[in-house]
Design a protein around this motif. Structure first.
Motif, short mmCIF file in Angstrom:
data_model
loop_
_atom_site.label_atom_id
_atom_site.label_comp_id
_atom_site.label_asym_id
_atom_site.label_seq_id
_atom_site.Cartn_x
_atom_site.Cartn_y
_atom_site.Cartn_z
N LEU A 197 0.84 -1.20 0.00
CA LEU A 197 0.00 0.00 0.00
C LEU A 197 0.88 1.25 0.00
CD1 LEU A 197 -3.21 0.54 2.11
CD2 LEU A 197 -1.49 2.33 1.97
N SER A 198 1.92 1.25 0.84
CA SER A 198 2.82 2.41 0.92
C SER A 198 3.51 2.64 -0.42
CB SER A 198 3.86 2.20 2.02
OG SER A 198 3.24 2.00 3.28
N LEU A 199 3.95 1.56 -1.06
CA LEU A 199 4.63 1.68 -2.35
C LEU A 199 3.68 2.27 -3.40
CD1 LEU A 199 7.16 1.09 -4.03
CD2 LEU A 199 6.23 -1.19 -4.50
N GLY A 200 2.45 1.80 -3.41
CA GLY A 200 1.47 2.34 -4.35
C GLY A 200 1.23 3.82 -4.12
N MET A 201 1.18 4.24 -2.85
CA MET A 201 0.98 5.65 -2.53
C MET A 201 2.13 6.50 -3.05
SD MET A 201 -0.57 5.98 1.32
CE MET A 201 -0.36 7.75 1.26
N PHE A 202 3.37 6.05 -2.80
CA PHE A 202 4.53 6.82 -3.22
C PHE A 202 4.60 6.95 -4.74
CE2 PHE A 202 6.57 5.79 0.99
CZ PHE A 202 6.69 7.11 1.41
N VAL A 203 4.43 5.84 -5.43
CA VAL A 203 4.57 5.85 -6.89
C VAL A 203 3.49 6.72 -7.54
CG1 VAL A 203 4.45 4.44 -8.98
CG2 VAL A 203 5.72 3.61 -6.99
N PHE A 204 2.24 6.47 -7.19
CA PHE A 204 1.16 7.21 -7.84
C PHE A 204 1.05 8.64 -7.31
CE2 PHE A 204 0.12 3.03 -9.27
CZ PHE A 204 -0.55 3.22 -10.46
N GLY A 205 1.47 8.87 -6.07
CA GLY A 205 1.50 10.24 -5.57
C GLY A 205 2.49 11.09 -6.34
N ALA A 206 3.65 10.49 -6.68
CA ALA A 206 4.66 11.21 -7.45
C ALA A 206 4.18 11.47 -8.88
CB ALA A 206 5.96 10.41 -7.47
N LEU A 207 3.48 10.52 -9.46
CA LEU A 207 3.00 10.67 -10.83
C LEU A 207 1.87 11.69 -10.94
CD1 LEU A 207 2.91 6.94 -11.99
CD2 LEU A 207 4.59 8.67 -12.64
N THR A 208 1.06 11.79 -9.89
CA THR A 208 -0.14 12.63 -9.95
C THR A 208 0.18 14.10 -10.09
OG1 THR A 208 -1.36 11.00 -8.65
CG2 THR A 208 -2.29 13.21 -8.77
N GLY A 209 1.30 14.53 -9.48
CA GLY A 209 1.66 15.95 -9.56
C GLY A 209 1.76 16.45 -10.98
N GLY A 210 2.20 15.60 -11.91
CA GLY A 210 2.33 16.00 -13.29
C GLY A 210 1.06 15.83 -14.11
N LEU A 211 0.02 15.29 -13.48
CA LEU A 211 -1.22 15.05 -14.21
C LEU A 211 -2.25 16.15 -14.04
CD1 LEU A 211 -1.87 11.23 -13.48
CD2 LEU A 211 -1.04 12.24 -15.62
N THR A 212 -2.18 16.87 -12.91
CA THR A 212 -3.26 17.80 -12.56
C THR A 212 -3.41 18.96 -13.54
OG1 THR A 212 -1.71 18.93 -11.06
CG2 THR A 212 -3.19 17.28 -10.10
N ASP A 213 -2.34 19.31 -14.29
CA ASP A 213 -2.49 20.38 -15.27
C ASP A 213 -2.69 19.84 -16.69
OD1 ASP A 213 0.02 19.32 -15.51
OD2 ASP A 213 1.05 21.25 -15.81
N LYS A 214 -2.84 18.52 -16.81
CA LYS A 214 -3.05 17.90 -18.12
C LYS A 214 -4.37 17.15 -18.22
CE LYS A 214 1.93 17.11 -18.88
NZ LYS A 214 2.41 17.53 -17.56
N VAL A 215 -4.83 16.59 -17.09
CA VAL A 215 -6.04 15.77 -17.06
C VAL A 215 -7.08 16.47 -16.19
CG1 VAL A 215 -6.99 13.49 -16.49
CG2 VAL A 215 -4.62 13.69 -17.30
N PRO A 216 -8.34 16.53 -16.62
CA PRO A 216 -9.38 17.16 -15.79
C PRO A 216 -9.43 16.55 -14.39
CG PRO A 216 -10.22 16.71 -17.99
CD PRO A 216 -8.87 16.05 -17.92
N PHE A 217 -9.66 17.42 -13.41
CA PHE A 217 -9.70 16.97 -12.02
C PHE A 217 -10.75 15.88 -11.81
CE2 PHE A 217 -7.66 21.14 -11.16
CZ PHE A 217 -6.63 20.69 -10.37
N ARG A 218 -11.88 16.00 -12.47
CA ARG A 218 -12.94 15.02 -12.24
C ARG A 218 -12.53 13.63 -12.70
NH1 ARG A 218 -16.21 14.13 -16.87
NH2 ARG A 218 -15.57 15.40 -18.67
N ILE A 219 -11.68 13.56 -13.74
CA ILE A 219 -11.20 12.25 -14.21
C ILE A 219 -10.25 11.62 -13.19
CG2 ILE A 219 -9.97 11.04 -16.03
CD1 ILE A 219 -12.73 12.12 -16.83
N ILE A 220 -9.32 12.44 -12.69
CA ILE A 220 -8.36 11.90 -11.71
C ILE A 220 -9.08 11.48 -10.44
CG2 ILE A 220 -6.29 12.38 -10.36
CD1 ILE A 220 -5.53 14.49 -12.41
#
Length: 533
Positions: A311-334
């Motif tokens: 669970l911790s590994l999933g949080m770290f990996v996807f948490g790091a990836l999400t920062g670069g998504l918020t200005d490219k993908v609509p918030f409602r999709i994420i």
């Protein structure tokens, strides 16, 4: 009024103090999960009493969060932050010394007050000291402290519980708190917002009473009866106080604990609803899953903490990836995807059984971590982006309140549902038929996770049957509770897709410019006093 700028080193001392304080308070939301079986055995606690170990903390954290920021703006942020740090540290000591579950839960409530103060005032301290690119870096470190605490809580709790004992998950806060306090006294600057409104103490009181009455009614439902006179009285108190709270909030406007005008924004309404449901769905599984690992599968506290590493590994990996998504993908999709992933992960727990290896939970843990990693950075960005910069702190504070209310009510509802399902399943077992009048007592012990002690208490003749049926009943209740939480997560996903709209965000969020908190210029009438160093 122009303020004195501190030497650069003092700014980073402020960041260190705020980050350590935040790490401690967030750690104490998750660290207790693996310690619950040890607490239960040491303090002879029932399942409902153990729920309050979580809920007392989450409830006061929710109740004092917004008003702490208002008080700090008026009385001085450094002074109020130091009070919160002292309250948290002293309450942590009281938790570690508790000789009964009642004392522990009261101490946890006081600890939550200190946590609320630090969590509310910390960002304001950072916003006052840091500007421009440095501010973005400071808030990244602050966010990392929150994420690391949530991810490593079970592991740290398991190590301490299996080693020196569960009391050390609280004792550890004491030396860290004292050192942090000494640094803060010398290195933090005082600042306040001139002309800020008086804190809404009346609103805070009725809000706290309403939430506490509702949580108490839910937790005591299995014991007292859902339609008993005492429970109906608690529901009435909760409803009346909620109405009073709303009336007070409407009459006070922006001076209220919760500015209701913020809810005219459709995206803000959706965000608060999703935040509430996401925490109601996502936090109870950790509470119940930890008990399943230790009580059914026989893991030690340390082993249970290790089991949460996927669970911790999933949080770290996807948490790091999400920062670069918020200005490219609509918030409602994420947000919608995160909650859909959470729902799927909770249904994946059905792959586990009463006699399976813990690895049956790995797919669920990984997907849960991914869901949290997607959700938390996006929620934080939305919370400050949905309002104009001057209101960003208010919007974030209200959203954090919904987060903690979701945690408190989610654990109460899912926990009570779980307890009911375990007791009902055991009542229809072979062991219950053989136990006769003693079956209710054994069922209560089983739902609290004391399966092995319950089996020993009935004698060798029924030991194996009670052990097998107890584990089976616990597992069935676990699966049904996870299904309930999955339904909440599915609802959160639907709300996210239907309500969250990028066009409702403030221009500063859409252009990627972080909202500026009041930073001491003449426009905001902020005054600062340098602390001797």
């Amino acid at each position: 009024m122009t303020t004195l700028r501190p030497p650069n080193a003092l700014r980073w001392w402020t960041l260190a103090v705020v980050s350590v304080g935040t790490f401690m308070l967030m750690l104490d939301l998750s660290v207790v999960s693996v310690a619950l079986p040890g607490i239960r055995g040491s303090l002879h606690a029932s399942f409902s009493e153990m729920q309050w170990v979580f809920d007392a903390y989450a409830l006061t954290l929710a109740a004092f969060l917004v008003i702490s920021g208002s008080l700090a703006d008026r009385r001085g942020r450094k002074a109020v932050f130091l009070i919160g740090l002292v309250v948290f540290t002293v309450a942590s000591l009281a938790c570690g010394l508790a000789d009964s579950i009642e004392v522990l839960n009261i101490s946890r409530g006081v600890q939550g007050v200190g946590a609320a103060i630090m969590f509310a005032v910390g960002p304001a301290l950072l916003g006052h000291e840091f500007h421009g690119k440095e501010r973005a870096a400071a808030f990244s470190v602050f966010g990392a402290a929150v994420g690391i605490a949530a991810a490593t809580g079970p592991l740290i709790g398991g190590a301490l519980t299996s080693g020196p004992g569960w009391r050390w998950i609280f004792f550890l806060n004491v030396p860290v708190g004292v050192v942090t306090l000494l640094i803060a006294l010398r290195r933090l600057r005082e600042s306040r917002l001139a002309g800020s409104a008086a804190p809404d103490f009346a609103g805070m009181i009725v809000f706290t009473v309403s939430l506490a009455a509702l949580v108490l009614a839910i937790i005591r439902g299995n014991t007292d009866g859902w339609h008993s006179a005492s429970n109906l009285a608690l529901y009435t108190v909760a409803a009346v106080c909620l109405v009073v709270f709303l009336v007070l909030a409407r009459s006070r406007g922006e001076r209220a604990m919760m500015d209701l005008r913020m809810f005219r924004n459709r995206t803000f309404v959706g965000l608060c609803a999703v935040t509430f449901l996401a925490n109601a769905a996502g936090l109870p599984p950790i509470f119940i899953e930890t008990s399943y690992l230790q009580s059914v599968l026989g893991s030690s506290a340390w082993e249970a903490g290790l089991r949460f590493l996927p669970l911790s590994l999933g949080m770290f990996v996807f948490g790091a990836l999400t920062g670069g998504l918020t200005d490219k993908v609509p918030f409602r999709i994420i947000m919608g995807t995160s909650q859909l992933a959470l729902a799927v992960s909770l249904l994946l727990t059905h792959r586990s059984g009463a006699t399976d290896s813990w690895t049956a939970l790995v797919p669920s843990l990984v997907v849960t971590g991914a869901a949290f990693g997607l959700f938390q950075p996006t929620r934080a960005a939305l919370a400050i982006g949905v309002a104009e910069p001057a209101k960003a702190g208010v919007a974030s504070g209200i959203n954090e309140t919904f987060q903690q209310v979701g945690t408190a009510l989610g654990i109460a509802v899912a926990g009570s549902f779980f307890e009911n399902r375990v007791a009902d399943s055991f009542a229809h077992s072979t062991a219950a038929a053989a136990l006769g009048d003693k079956s209710d007592e054994v069922a209560s012990a089983v739902s609290a996770g004391a399966i092995e002690p319950a089996a020993r208490s009935v004698g060798p003749a029924l030991h194996d049957q009670v052990l097998a049926d107890g584990r089976s009943a616990f597992t069935e209740g676990f699966h049904q509770a996870m299904t309930l939480c999955a339904v909440l997560a599915f609802a959160a996903a639907l709300i996210a897709v239907a309500f969250l709209r990028n066009q409702d965000l403030h221009e500063s969020a859409l252009t990627g410019i972080p909202p500026e908190l009041p930073d001491g210029d003449a426009e905001h009438h902020d005054t600062a006093v340098r602390t001797p160093s």
